[in-house]
Design an enzyme around this catalytic site. Structure first.
Site, short mmCIF file in Angstrom:
data_model
loop_
_atom_site.label_atom_id
_atom_site.label_comp_id
_atom_site.label_asym_id
_atom_site.label_seq_id
_atom_site.Cartn_x
_atom_site.Cartn_y
_atom_site.Cartn_z
N ASN A 88 40.96 16.81 69.25
CA ASN A 88 40.20 16.08 70.27
C ASN A 88 38.71 16.11 70.00
OD1 ASN A 88 42.23 15.06 71.90
ND2 ASN A 88 42.31 16.84 73.24
N HIS A 131 39.75 11.80 72.06
CA HIS A 131 40.99 11.92 72.82
C HIS A 131 42.03 10.87 72.42
CE1 HIS A 131 39.68 15.07 75.57
NE2 HIS A 131 38.49 14.48 75.58
N GLU A 184 48.59 20.26 75.90
CA GLU A 184 49.36 20.16 74.66
C GLU A 184 50.62 21.02 74.69
OE1 GLU A 184 46.06 23.25 73.75
OE2 GLU A 184 46.44 21.57 75.10
#
Length: 301
Positions: free
Chosen positions: A185, A190, A220
């Protein structure tokens, strides 16, 4: 117009319908058989309006009605609509034939008006049920991956633990976490992270049986619940998932994302917990052990 047979037909997105019949008290006619047919087999569905057959011997019959006009009573088909979509068909048949008269004509008009009103109310009710089901589905699904969410995992795990305890069956849970996800990220944004999450979610769907569920529980982190699966089954499954993710080759905006790895923890009922909290904690602890030992590996509780 006395009626004996009232049938509600379900209309699917594949443009086929199937009939479910209900016989009213005092009926002298047999029920329709539950058979599938296409929209082309019903004049009401084709013309999107009520289709009344007063004399089956001379008038146009629907394909879903028997082709022997001498054995067919007068009938009425009314399509069921809601929000511009065909949801079903209301099919009514007369108990017995009556001689033509102004009174009978008025009776037919009244029946048509009543059937149309019933079809409209049925369409609204079915549409409301669909909205309810859609809202419920949205409340238990992760919008990014399409997997179930934490809420559903907790509800499902509670039920499955009770069933496993009652039937003395095994049950296992696998928790997994994408390694170094924050780095993805922070480096590529993102959008890249979303691609990884979706692709891992898709891969997990390929490793679950019909009775299993795969969830994204947050960020995640993912979980798989395996009813009637012991540690001897769950641990190799976790290793197969790890290897499958390791083989992913993903790109974002022209950039290779490099090797994607995951760490996994496995726990089983009743060895590692008999409640949702204790079992999830055991699997999470195994996951942390896998990370502390170098990531990209499976650890058992």
């Amino acid at each position: 117009m006395p009626l004996s047979n009232v049938s509600v037909l379900n209309y699917s997105r594949e443009r086929t319908a199937s009939c479910i019949s209900f016989i009213l008290p005092g009926s002298i006619w047999r029920a329709l058989q539950a058979e599938a047919f296409t929209v082309q087999d019903c004049w009401a569905l084709r013309q999107t309006q009520a289709h009344w057959v007063g004399d089956p011997r001379t008038e146009l019959l629907c394909g879903h009605v028997t082709s022997d006009s001498s054995s067919v009573p007068s009938y009425l088909c009314v399509p069921v609509f809601a929000q511009g979509e065909t949801l079903g068909l209301l099919h009514l048949r007369r108990v017995k034939e009556e001689s033509a008269s102004p009174e009978n004509a008025d009776s037919i008009d009244s029946c048509l008006n009543l059937a149309t009103a019933v079809a409209e109310e049925t369409g609204l009710a079915l549409a409301n049920l669909r909205v309810r089901d859609t809202l419920h589905e949205q409340s238990i699904r992760d919008p990014l991956t399409g997997l179930y969410n934490r809420r559903f995992l907790e509800e499902f795990l509670l039920r499955e633990l009770a069933r496993a305890d009652r039937k003395k069956h095994a049950l296992s849970i696998i928790t997994l976490d994408i390694d170094h996800f924050k780095r993805i990220n922070d480096t590529l944004g993102h959008g890249a992270g979303d691609i990884v999450l979706r692709r891992v979610g898709l891969l997990l769907q390929g490793y679950v049986r019909e009775s299993d569920i795969a969830c994204r529980v947050g960020g995640e982190e993912f979980s798989l619940l395996l009813p009637e699966a012991s540690m001897q089954i769950a641990a190799p499954r976790a290793e197969n998932i790890r290897a499958g993710v390791h083989e992913l080759r993903l790109k974002y905006d022209g950039h290779n994302l490099g090797a994607i790895t995951i760490s996994l923890g496995v726990a089983a009922f009743p060895e590692h917990g008999t409640t949702p909290d204790t079992l999830i904690r055991a699997a999470d602890q195994a996951l942390y052990d896998a990370k502390s030992r170098g990531r990209d590996r499976v650890a058992s509780a």
